[in-house]
Design a protein around this motif. Structure first.
Motif, PDB file in Angstrom:
ATOM      1  N   THR A 147      -7.975  10.298  -1.961  1.00 57.55           N
ATOM      2  CA  THR A 147      -7.750   9.999  -3.380  1.00 57.55           C
ATOM      3  C   THR A 147      -6.256   9.926  -3.686  1.00 57.55           C
ATOM      4  N   GLY A 148      -5.428  10.117  -2.664  1.00 51.99           N
ATOM      5  CA  GLY A 148      -3.996  10.031  -2.883  1.00 51.99           C
ATOM      6  C   GLY A 148      -3.419  11.300  -3.477  1.00 51.99           C
ATOM      7  N   GLN A 149      -4.227  12.379  -3.519  1.00 55.72           N
ATOM      8  CA  GLN A 149      -3.725  13.642  -4.072  1.00 55.72           C
ATOM      9  C   GLN A 149      -3.211  14.566  -2.979  1.00 55.72           C
TER      10      GLN A 149
ATOM     11  N   GLU B 227     -15.101  21.325  -2.062  1.00 57.43           N
ATOM     12  CA  GLU B 227     -15.095  20.008  -1.446  1.00 57.43           C
ATOM     13  C   GLU B 227     -15.914  18.982  -2.229  1.00 57.43           C
ATOM     14  N   GLU B 228     -16.760  19.481  -3.156  1.00 62.30           N
ATOM     15  CA  GLU B 228     -17.588  18.551  -3.931  1.00 62.30           C
ATOM     16  C   GLU B 228     -16.866  18.009  -5.161  1.00 62.30           C
ATOM     17  N   LEU B 229     -15.670  18.554  -5.435  1.00 64.26           N
ATOM     18  CA  LEU B 229     -15.013  18.193  -6.692  1.00 64.26           C
ATOM     19  C   LEU B 229     -14.450  16.788  -6.676  1.00 64.26           C
ATOM     20  N   TRP B 230     -14.237  16.260  -5.484  1.00 64.91           N
ATOM     21  CA  TRP B 230     -13.499  15.003  -5.383  1.00 64.91           C
ATOM     22  C   TRP B 230     -14.363  13.797  -5.702  1.00 64.91           C
ATOM     23  N   GLU B 231     -15.692  13.991  -5.695  1.00 64.84           N
ATOM     24  CA  GLU B 231     -16.590  12.892  -6.056  1.00 64.84           C
ATOM     25  C   GLU B 231     -16.640  12.730  -7.565  1.00 64.84           C
TER      26      GLU B 231
ATOM     27  N   PRO C  15     -28.174  10.475  -6.529  1.00 65.13           N
ATOM     28  CA  PRO C  15     -28.512  10.194  -7.926  1.00 65.13           C
ATOM     29  C   PRO C  15     -27.389   9.501  -8.686  1.00 65.13           C
ATOM     30  N   GLN C  16     -26.160   9.947  -8.456  1.00 71.99           N
ATOM     31  CA  GLN C  16     -25.045   9.369  -9.198  1.00 71.99           C
ATOM     32  C   GLN C  16     -24.952   7.855  -8.963  1.00 71.99           C
ATOM     33  N   TYR C  17     -24.982   7.477  -7.688  1.00 74.11           N
ATOM     34  CA  TYR C  17     -24.804   6.062  -7.371  1.00 74.11           C
ATOM     35  C   TYR C  17     -26.061   5.265  -7.717  1.00 74.11           C
ATOM     36  N   ALA C  18     -27.226   5.881  -7.545  1.00 74.77           N
ATOM     37  CA  ALA C  18     -28.465   5.193  -7.889  1.00 74.77           C
ATOM     38  C   ALA C  18     -28.470   4.864  -9.381  1.00 74.77           C
ATOM     39  N   LEU C  19     -28.018   5.815 -10.186  1.00 77.77           N
ATOM     40  CA  LEU C  19     -28.006   5.578 -11.631  1.00 77.77           C
ATOM     41  C   LEU C  19     -26.943   4.560 -12.028  1.00 77.77           C
TER      42      LEU C  19
ATOM     43  N   ARG D 154      -4.964   7.074   7.841  1.00 76.37           N
ATOM     44  CA  ARG D 154      -5.583   7.585   6.615  1.00 76.37           C
ATOM     45  C   ARG D 154      -7.047   7.166   6.499  1.00 76.37           C
ATOM     46  N   SER D 155      -7.738   7.183   7.621  1.00 79.96           N
ATOM     47  CA  SER D 155      -9.161   6.828   7.608  1.00 79.96           C
ATOM     48  C   SER D 155      -9.933   7.822   6.750  1.00 79.96           C
ATOM     49  N   GLY D 156     -10.867   7.313   5.968  1.00 85.22           N
ATOM     50  CA  GLY D 156     -11.689   8.197   5.144  1.00 85.22           C
ATOM     51  C   GLY D 156     -12.902   8.728   5.883  1.00 85.22           C
ATOM     52  N   LEU D 157     -13.080   8.302   7.132  1.00 87.05           N
ATOM     53  CA  LEU D 157     -14.231   8.723   7.948  1.00 87.05           C
ATOM     54  C   LEU D 157     -15.543   8.509   7.199  1.00 87.05           C
ATOM     55  N   GLY D 158     -15.650   7.397   6.533  1.00 88.60           N
ATOM     56  CA  GLY D 158     -16.887   7.100   5.805  1.00 88.60           C
ATOM     57  C   GLY D 158     -16.705   7.191   4.305  1.00 88.60           C
ATOM     58  N   PHE D 159     -15.710   7.938   3.877  1.00 88.82           N
ATOM     59  CA  PHE D 159     -15.448   8.044   2.443  1.00 88.82           C
ATOM     60  C   PHE D 159     -14.427   6.984   2.036  1.00 88.82           C
ATOM     61  N   SER D 160     -14.541   6.536   0.799  1.00 88.08           N
ATOM     62  CA  SER D 160     -13.495   5.670   0.265  1.00 88.08           C
ATOM     63  C   SER D 160     -13.359   6.017  -1.211  1.00 88.08           C
ATOM     64  N   THR D 161     -12.405   5.406  -1.865  1.00 91.93           N
ATOM     65  CA  THR D 161     -12.266   5.738  -3.285  1.00 91.93           C
ATOM     66  C   THR D 161     -12.547   4.531  -4.148  1.00 91.93           C
ATOM     67  N   GLU D 162     -13.016   4.844  -5.339  1.00 91.46           N
ATOM     68  CA  GLU D 162     -13.214   3.804  -6.337  1.00 91.46           C
ATOM     69  C   GLU D 162     -12.850   4.448  -7.662  1.00 91.46           C
ATOM     70  N   ASN D 163     -11.911   3.920  -8.347  1.00 86.31           N
ATOM     71  CA  ASN D 163     -11.413   4.494  -9.603  1.00 86.31           C
ATOM     72  C   ASN D 163     -11.063   5.974  -9.452  1.00 86.31           C
ATOM     73  N   GLY D 164     -10.433   6.313  -8.358  1.00 85.84           N
ATOM     74  CA  GLY D 164     -10.002   7.691  -8.172  1.00 85.84           C
ATOM     75  C   GLY D 164     -11.101   8.643  -7.745  1.00 85.84           C
TER      76      GLY D 164
END
Lengths: 499, 439
Positions: free
Chosen positions: A282-284, B222-226, B130-134, A292-302
């Motif tokens: 997230t750039g934080q 670790e769940e806060l970043w979503e 659920p978040q993405y499905a919605l 800086r691979s997200g290993l499956g994660f990426s960001t969208e609007n932070g």
């Protein structure tokens, strides 16, 4: 933001990537072997990379499951899922361990189990089946886990052709569990008989009542959710009791595997890594992976999106405790009687098919350092005599720190990390996405060991197509302060001890 | 006070000072914002109102359905506010882990769609998140579906900035510490934003749940970043609290302060005191700290029971046959399946199946009566409802649990037996044995 350039030790103008560690959890066997000089000799003789297996560990891994069965007064059986395993030593070890069976899923894996000496009574055949696979299973009188109602017709036709008169015991693999209590947004699956088609099962069984006998029902779930596991168990039991009402005598419930294991020694190191990984995406925070691979994660609007290309490395519950957690659950459609109690009181057999959980701490992958150099942007790199196909579980990444076994003891201290790269002639041939801090300088000729690679990681992706060595395997065991070994294919547990 | 709509009763909650004798801090006055006094029982009433308000008319006119990803308080508040306005509300969530919340939601008329947790096998396209499905559902039919999306909706922190923060600021001229569990991060970030206008030095302490632990309404670090509302830099420090500590704090609030709060409030109290204790002695002047008492205790009976059965007097029931020696139990009178057949033929015994009623009703020995073991124990404490002149055979699954029963009654002069090997032995007995017995 690009990765920062890290100068080699001694010129600290630029801050290094934030130092992070994920110490691997090491079994007693791995620790003991890493302490001996044997590993170096083995790599010298058998080349790099080398896979080490501790077949005797499998019996230890199975014991807590049996203790759980005993605690609940349940007749339980454990089958090792063998599909992602190319080691003959493990299956031979199981052949000599009466409390473990083998779950095969192809003609090849069935033949391997039989030739390793596993008696047919301890084998069950699952998966999509062609005629060759089914015929071999029928000839050996093996329990067949039926994936599709039409498979029953095929079984009967083949039996007729092969002249097999004995009844074949079948489990019917169920899927598509639905709850009257919750509306699940169900993801589709490719396996099993949907519980909606159970009405079609009864006439089929009735038509073949002299050829097949219904031993019970099975399922395999891809979810961690205890609620969904409870639901699947409940609905399977309902169908099993319905079969009893129809005069059948099913007595087995096979709940499959999916027991998770732990790779990281310290939970806080793992948590730190995840928090830092997500922060960096997230750039934080600072970068903590290659490019800086997200290993499956990426960001969208932070916000972080996606799912990880790695497993939880710090699972808190040992596998058998995960089974306990299920057996403790009250079953709402059976008057809230706990699952374990109902299975016990109804005198049903509980079968499980762990994969990783039985192979936990069974293996180690070792490779030799070819050279130490730098990446285009200046990151220190260690080039190993192995490649990413030797360390790959269907794209799931192993993230624990590998262990450095220096050739010389007088190693220089070093405060920067290294990325480990392999010998494939492709860009970004990374063996681990993290920069690894060994605390000392790495030099050509050193060995690097990846812990706990038997759980699906060493065998899934290797292929001769690459024209690189496919790792040799050795089985290692310990007797009275002595470390013994044999080539995996030569390991015979019944010849280890003299009469 | 007369209110014309329940909306008016949301917010304006009081602060209650927690006595120093309870928190033990010298230089800090600690206040709890009693959010549990909101009409639907929690701090989430505020955001439900704020997220719906700008859209109420449109939703009513277009007959759209409101959807949210929540398994507890937000859902309750949204359900209540939507149903007053005749707007359908549908809740999609990862499986509700607080049993009572689900029943309360059903009572309130909610339609619940539960999805299993994310897959542990590798599956990048998990349709069950659920978040993405919605988000998908709302994007596909924007006019029919309104996703309030508490984890990303700016109206969430705004509600707290404009109401919670203002209210606290009006009651306390300067707040030095705000301690809050972080779920959506709306209450902590929003309230702190307003309080910082009066005191830019305010330290926001965020509390997270330990990983793999579960505190309703609080996420792990670790769940806060979503979460789109969460801003790491808003917090002075993030501390993790275990569910055990949360319950400890909850019990203290209930028993010593008269605040009938739930586990997230307990976590806030526990975390606040833990944190403030580390700096208390270094403070040069009186400081002011505020925490949220987020919701009420009633929904969490089974949550607490599971983790602290001792509070409810469970796990302490003594056994009736505790005075029996090991030897007496192992030598309890027993019959095997064949002997039982003979008995049934010659002088039919009373057969008592001690398994649970469910197992019994699925299958049992012919003529057997069902007294589940725990009922039998309770009955035997006052009387023995069995005849002395007739043999009694007790059956459990493997013949282990019935041994002490048979030994206990035999010692008291009854002709009691345990069926050796239990129901399993009977099932596995030759058909001939079972057949004679059946006729």
């Amino acid at each position: 933001m690009k990765c920062q350039i890290i100068p080699l030790a001694g010129s600290p103008q630029v801050a290094p990537l934030e130092a992070d560690r994920i110490e691997p959890l090491l079994g007693a066997e791995s620790s003991a072997l890493l302490d001996t000089g044997l590993l170096r000799q083995l790599v010298a003789s058998l080349s790099s990379p080398l896979n080490v297996l501790f077949p005797e560990r499998v019996s230890e891994n199975v014991r807590p499951f049996h203790e759980t069965f005993e605690h609940y007064g349940i007749d339980g059986r454990v089958f090792l899922t063998t599909k992602p395993n190319r080691s003959s030593s493990i299956v031979r070890e199981i052949a000599c361990s009466p409390t473990i069976g083998v779950d095969v899923s192809s003609e090849g894996s069935l033949a391997a189990a039989l030739s390793a000496g596993v008696p047919p009574s301890r084998i069950e055949a699952t998966g999509p089946k062609d005629q060759g696979y089914l015929s071999l299973a029928l000839l050996q009188g093996i329990v067949i886990n039926v994936d599709d109602i039409a498979e029953i017709d095929l079984i009967c036709a083949l039996k007729k052709k092969l002249g097999i008169a004995e009844k074949t015991q079948i489990l019917v693999r169920l899927s598509g569990f639905k709850s009257p209590r919750n509306a699940f947004a169900v993801s589709d699956g490719t396996f099993g008989v949907s519980i909606d088609s159970i009405p079609d099962l009864w006439p089929k069984l009735h038509a073949h009542t002299h050829e097949v006998s219904l031993l019970g029902f099975s399922y395999h779930l891809n979810t961690d959710s205890i609620e969904y596991r409870v639901l699947a168990l409940e609905q399977t039991l309902s169908i099993l009791f319905a079969a009893k009402q129809r005069g059948y005598t099913p007595r087995v419930v096979n709940i499959g595997g999916g027991f998770r294991i732990r790779y990281a020694k310290n939970t806080y190191e793992w948590e730190n890594f995840i928090v830092r990984l997500k922060g960096s995406i997230t750039g934080q925070g600072k970068a903590c992976t290659w490019n800086r691979s997200g290993l499956g994660f990426s960001t969208e609007n932070g916000r972080i999106k996606g799912s990880p290309r790695f497993m939880d490395h710090a699972e808190p519950l040992p596998p058998a405790d995960q089974l306990c957690a299920l057996l403790r659950q009250e079953l709402p459609s059976f008057s809230a009687v706990p699952a374990g109690r109902l299975l016990s009181e109804s005198v049903l057999e509980l079968w499980i098919e762990p994969g990783r959980a039985l192979l936990d701490q069974v293996g180690l992958t070792v490779a030799e350092v070819l050279s130490v150099r730098r990446s285009e942007q200046g990151h220190p790199l260690v080039v190993l005599r192995m490649n990413r196909s030797n360390l790959n579980a269907f794209e799931l990444t192993l993230l624990t720190d590998p262990i450095l076994l220096p050739r010389k003891f007088s190693a220089e201290p070093c405060d920067h990390g290294y990325f480990l790269t392999g010998n494939l002639c492709v860009a970004n041939e990374l063996l681990t996405p993290r920069s690894i801090h060994f605390g000392q300088r790495v030099a050509p000729g050193d060995l690097i060991a990846f812990a706990n690679t038997a759980p699906y990681i060493m065998d899934f992706a290797e292929s001769p197509t690459l024209h690189q060595p496919v790792a040799r395997k050795v089985a290692v065991w310990f007797r009275e302060h002595e470390t013994k070994w044999a080539l995996d294919e030569e390991y015979r547990p019944y010849l280890k001890e003299e009469l | 006070m007369i209110a014309s709509s329940i909306h008016e009763l949301i917010g304006n909650t009081p602060l209650l000072e927690i006595p120093a004798s309870v928190h033990g801090l010298r230089n800090v006055r600690l206040y709890a914002k009693l959010e549990l006094l909101n009409p639907f029982g929690s701090i989430k009433d505020r955001i439900a109102k704020a997220m719906l308000a700008p859209h109420r008319e449109r939703l009513q006119q277009e007959n759209a359905v409101v959807v949210e990803n929540s398994s507890g308080n937000t859902a309750k508040a949204l359900q209540a506010l939507c149903s007053i306005d005749g707007i359908p509300f549908s809740l999609v969530s990862g499986l509700t882990r607080v049993k009572e919340q689900k029943d309360i939601l059903r009572l309130m008329g909610a339609s619940i769609e539960e999805v299993p947790n994310a897959s542990d096998c590798f599956d990048p396209n998990d349709p069950n998140d659920p978040q993405y499905a919605l988000e998908r559902r709302a994007a596909e039919s924007p006019n029919q579906v309104f996703f309030t999306s508490q984890f990303t909706n700016r109206d969430n922190p705004r509600a707290h900035a404009e109401t919670t923060g203002i209210e606290i600021g009006a009651d306390l001229p300067r707040v030095d510490f705000l301690i809050a569990g972080v779920g959506t991060a709306g209450s902590s970030c929003g309230t702190a934003d307003t309080l910082r206008l009066a005191n830019s030095e305010l330290k926001l302490i965020g509390l997270t749940a330990r990983r793999h632990d579960f505190i309703p309404g609080i996420r792990s670090a670790e769940e806060l970043w979503e979460n789109g509302v969460f801003r790491r830099d808003a917090y002075h420090q993030l501390l993790s609290v275990s569910s055990r500590d949360a319950i400890e704090g909850m019990v203290t609030l209930i028993r010593r302060c008269g605040i009938p709060a739930g586990p997230s409030s307990g976590a806030n109290f526990y975390g606040a005191v833990e944190y403030l204790r580390t700096i208390d002695t270094e403070l040069a002047r009186q400081h002011t700290a505020v925490l949220f008492a987020c919701d009420r205790m009633e929904s969490y009976i089974s949550y607490v029971k599971e983790r602290r059965p001792d509070i409810f007097g469970l796990e302490s029931r003594g056994k009736l046959w505790h005075d029996l020696e090991e030897e007496e139990i192992s030598e309890a009178p027993a019959v095997n399946a064949l002997q039982l057949r003979t008995l049934i033929r010659d002088r039919p015994p009373l057969i008592i199946d001690t398994r649970s009623t469910v197992a019994y009703s699925l299958e049992h020995l012919p003529e057997a009566l069902n007294y589940p073991l725990e009922d039998l124990q309770r009955i035997l404490q006052t009387s023995v409802p069995f005849p002395r002149e007739r043999a009694i055979v007790f059956v459990c699954q493997h013949g282990v649990f019935t041994r002490p029963v048979a030994a206990y009654l035999a010692k008291r002069g009854f002709e009691a037996f345990s069926l050796e090997g239990g129901y399993r032995a009977w099932l596995n007995a030759p058909e001939a044995v079972k057949f004679v017995a059946n006729t």
